[in-house]
Each structure stands twice: as structure tokens, then as C-alpha cells.
Design an enzyme around this catalytic site. Sequence first.
Site, PDB file in Angstrom:
ATOM      1  N   ARG A 187       6.802  12.613  -0.457  1.00  0.00           N
ATOM      2  CA  ARG A 187       6.179  11.447   0.181  1.00  0.00           C
ATOM      3  C   ARG A 187       7.222  10.608   0.908  1.00  0.00           C
ATOM      4  O   ARG A 187       6.963  10.077   1.992  1.00  0.00           O
ATOM      5  CB  ARG A 187       5.428  10.606  -0.855  1.00  0.00           C
ATOM      6  CG  ARG A 187       4.013  11.144  -1.078  1.00  0.00           C
ATOM      7  CD  ARG A 187       3.475  10.833  -2.443  1.00  0.00           C
ATOM      8  NE  ARG A 187       3.272   9.427  -2.690  1.00  0.00           N
ATOM      9  CZ  ARG A 187       3.358   8.876  -3.902  1.00  0.00           C
ATOM     10  NH1 ARG A 187       3.657   9.618  -4.955  1.00  0.00           N
ATOM     11  NH2 ARG A 187       3.160   7.611  -4.053  1.00  0.00           N
ATOM     12  N   LYS A 195       3.465  -2.585  -0.826  1.00  0.00           N
ATOM     13  CA  LYS A 195       2.453  -2.941   0.174  1.00  0.00           C
ATOM     14  C   LYS A 195       1.147  -3.379  -0.469  1.00  0.00           C
ATOM     15  O   LYS A 195       0.594  -4.407  -0.123  1.00  0.00           O
ATOM     16  CB  LYS A 195       2.028  -1.702   0.998  1.00  0.00           C
ATOM     17  CG  LYS A 195       2.956  -1.163   1.979  1.00  0.00           C
ATOM     18  CD  LYS A 195       2.309   0.013   2.707  1.00  0.00           C
ATOM     19  CE  LYS A 195       2.013   1.192   1.911  1.00  0.00           C
ATOM     20  NZ  LYS A 195       2.415   2.257   1.405  1.00  0.00           N
ATOM     21  N   ARG A 224      -1.029   8.459 -11.796  1.00  0.00           N
ATOM     22  CA  ARG A 224      -1.602   8.962 -10.547  1.00  0.00           C
ATOM     23  C   ARG A 224      -1.106  10.378 -10.332  1.00  0.00           C
ATOM     24  O   ARG A 224       0.068  10.656 -10.520  1.00  0.00           O
ATOM     25  CB  ARG A 224      -1.123   8.073  -9.389  1.00  0.00           C
ATOM     26  CG  ARG A 224      -2.269   7.480  -8.608  1.00  0.00           C
ATOM     27  CD  ARG A 224      -1.781   6.476  -7.620  1.00  0.00           C
ATOM     28  NE  ARG A 224      -1.109   7.090  -6.477  1.00  0.00           N
ATOM     29  CZ  ARG A 224      -0.743   6.423  -5.393  1.00  0.00           C
ATOM     30  NH1 ARG A 224      -0.977   5.130  -5.321  1.00  0.00           N
ATOM     31  NH2 ARG A 224      -0.137   7.031  -4.409  1.00  0.00           N
TER      32      ARG A 224
HETATM   33  P1  ADP Z   1       1.673   5.474  -1.281  1.00  0.00           P
HETATM   34  O1  ADP Z   1       1.938   4.465  -0.207  1.00  0.00           O
HETATM   35  O2  ADP Z   1       2.222   5.069  -2.600  1.00  0.00           O
HETATM   36  O3  ADP Z   1       2.051   6.861  -0.906  1.00  0.00           O
HETATM   37  P2  ADP Z   1      -1.209   5.485  -0.708  1.00  0.00           P
HETATM   38  O4  ADP Z   1      -2.261   5.145  -1.681  1.00  0.00           O
HETATM   39  O5  ADP Z   1      -1.073   4.621   0.489  1.00  0.00           O
HETATM   40  O6  ADP Z   1       0.120   5.517  -1.573  1.00  0.00           O
HETATM   41  O7  ADP Z   1      -1.416   6.996  -0.197  1.00  0.00           O
HETATM   42  C1  ADP Z   1      -1.570   8.081  -1.069  1.00  0.00           C
HETATM   43  C2  ADP Z   1      -1.767   9.376  -0.276  1.00  0.00           C
HETATM   44  O8  ADP Z   1      -2.982   9.272   0.504  1.00  0.00           O
HETATM   45  C3  ADP Z   1      -0.687   9.685   0.747  1.00  0.00           C
HETATM   46  O9  ADP Z   1       0.402  10.376   0.186  1.00  0.00           O
HETATM   47  C4  ADP Z   1      -1.463  10.544   1.757  1.00  0.00           C
HETATM   48  O10 ADP Z   1      -1.631  11.869   1.290  1.00  0.00           O
HETATM   49  C5  ADP Z   1      -2.825   9.902   1.767  1.00  0.00           C
HETATM   50  N1  ADP Z   1      -2.936   8.857   2.832  1.00  0.00           N
HETATM   51  C6  ADP Z   1      -3.130   7.526   2.655  1.00  0.00           C
HETATM   52  N2  ADP Z   1      -3.177   6.875   3.843  1.00  0.00           N
HETATM   53  C7  ADP Z   1      -2.990   7.819   4.799  1.00  0.00           C
HETATM   54  C8  ADP Z   1      -2.913   7.805   6.216  1.00  0.00           C
HETATM   55  N3  ADP Z   1      -3.011   6.659   6.910  1.00  0.00           N
HETATM   56  N4  ADP Z   1      -2.705   8.978   6.863  1.00  0.00           N
HETATM   57  C9  ADP Z   1      -2.610  10.130   6.207  1.00  0.00           C
HETATM   58  N5  ADP Z   1      -2.659  10.230   4.869  1.00  0.00           N
HETATM   59  C10 ADP Z   1      -2.850   9.092   4.156  1.00  0.00           C
END
Ligand code: ADP
Length: 187
Positions: A145, A14, A134
Site C-alpha cells: 500500500r 486522514k 482489518r
Molecule cells: P488506507 O488509506 O489506510 O489504505 P482506505 O480505507 O482509504 O485505507 O483504503 C483501503 C483500500 O481501499 C485501498 O488499499 C484500496 O485498495 C481501496 N481504495 C480506497 N480508495 C480508493 C481509491 N480512491 N482508488 C482506488 N482504490 C481505493
Amino acid sequence: MKRLIFMGPPGAGKGTQADIVKEKFKIPQISTGDMLRVAVKNGTAMGLEAKKFMDAGDLVPDAVVIGIIRDRLVETDCANGFILDGFPRTVEQAKALSGILKELRMELDSVVNLDVPDEELVKRLLGRAIKEGRSDDNEETIKNRLHTYNTKTLPLIDFYKGTGILRQINGLGSMEEITDSILKQIQ
Ligand code: ADP
């Protein structure tokens, strides 16, 4: 002008694709994950609260991320469109987003869903763990996740299917192929 949502499981690409598409349309990429990581790094109260959830591979509470997005979407650079990358992730968030957009008199153009099988995701995420370090890219958290995605976020596909703007994209292939198929579907 485009108002887009990029959806997909962790590791689907994404962020990478949003990065390319935002340049093409000259619109901001709004990543809740990035914004939360900044809050964690700055040690803000919100960051301290969010870190517990992120390190466990759980979702940060809806109220927190909805607040972040509400504050961000009213900024002037969003007037010409935006890409939401990693938001919404729950039906609750999607409903809140609909309300915010209605208030701002904005309509979504497309919801892009990148589809990648779980086995491939685990491979990619473990690879990224080694490269980027990370703190939530370890095997245990990765599994959680994916589980969180499958239980909490996947129902959003149905939520957006009814709206007629959902674009399903095969997330397997070269970066360029995937960008091409996204651009074709959102034009
Ligand atoms: P990935 O898609 O690889 O898991 P992200 O950077 O999008 O990575 O998200 C990392 C973490 O941030 C998620 O596992 C969650 O804990 C938190 N997070 C990100 N966006 C959201 C959201 N929209 N709602 C709740 N938690 C979020």
C-alpha cells in the site's frame, strides 16, 4: 460550506482528522475505503471485484471508484460541502473529479495533504492491524500500500500544487495539534 479533499499515505490519519473536521463544518465525510468495505461486506458484485485488489494492497480500478464518487456527490447532503477522504488516489481519478465538479458547478476549497514519514506509517499500521484486525493490515500488504501510494498517488501533489489550494500539513504530533494546523490552513 467547505469542499475539501484529505490526502495522505495509509496510516497518516486522514480518516481520523476528516472525522473531526466534518463535525466542525457539518458536512459529510466521503471515504471510498469505507464505501468499498461496505460493498465487500454486503457481497455485492462490486464488492467481490474490489476485494481482490484491497486484500493485495492494490488500488481498485479507477472506473469503479469514480462511479462511486459520481453517485455520491449528487446526493443532497453534498450540496453544503463535503470531505473526500481517500479519493482521488490517481491522476486519472483527479481529472475525473474535476469533470464531475465542473458539471455540478462546484469548486474545491482546499486539498489537505498529511505528510508522515514511511517508518512512522509502518509502525502505526502494524499497531492498527493488531487493534482492528482489518484484513489488509498485514506487513506484506502494508508495504504494497505504501509502494502504491508513492508511485500512483504522490504525483497528485504536483497536480494540485498548480491550483493554489494545496495545504501541506505535518502529520506528526498529537491529534489536537494536527487538527489545529488543518483548521488554521483551511479557514
Ligand atoms: P488506507 O488509506 O489506510 O489504505 P482506505 O480505507 O482509504 O485505507 O483504503 C483501503 C483500500 O481501499 C485501498 O488499499 C484500496 O485498495 C481501496 N481504495 C480506497 N480508495 C480508493 C481509491 N480512491 N482508488 C482506488 N482504490 C481505493
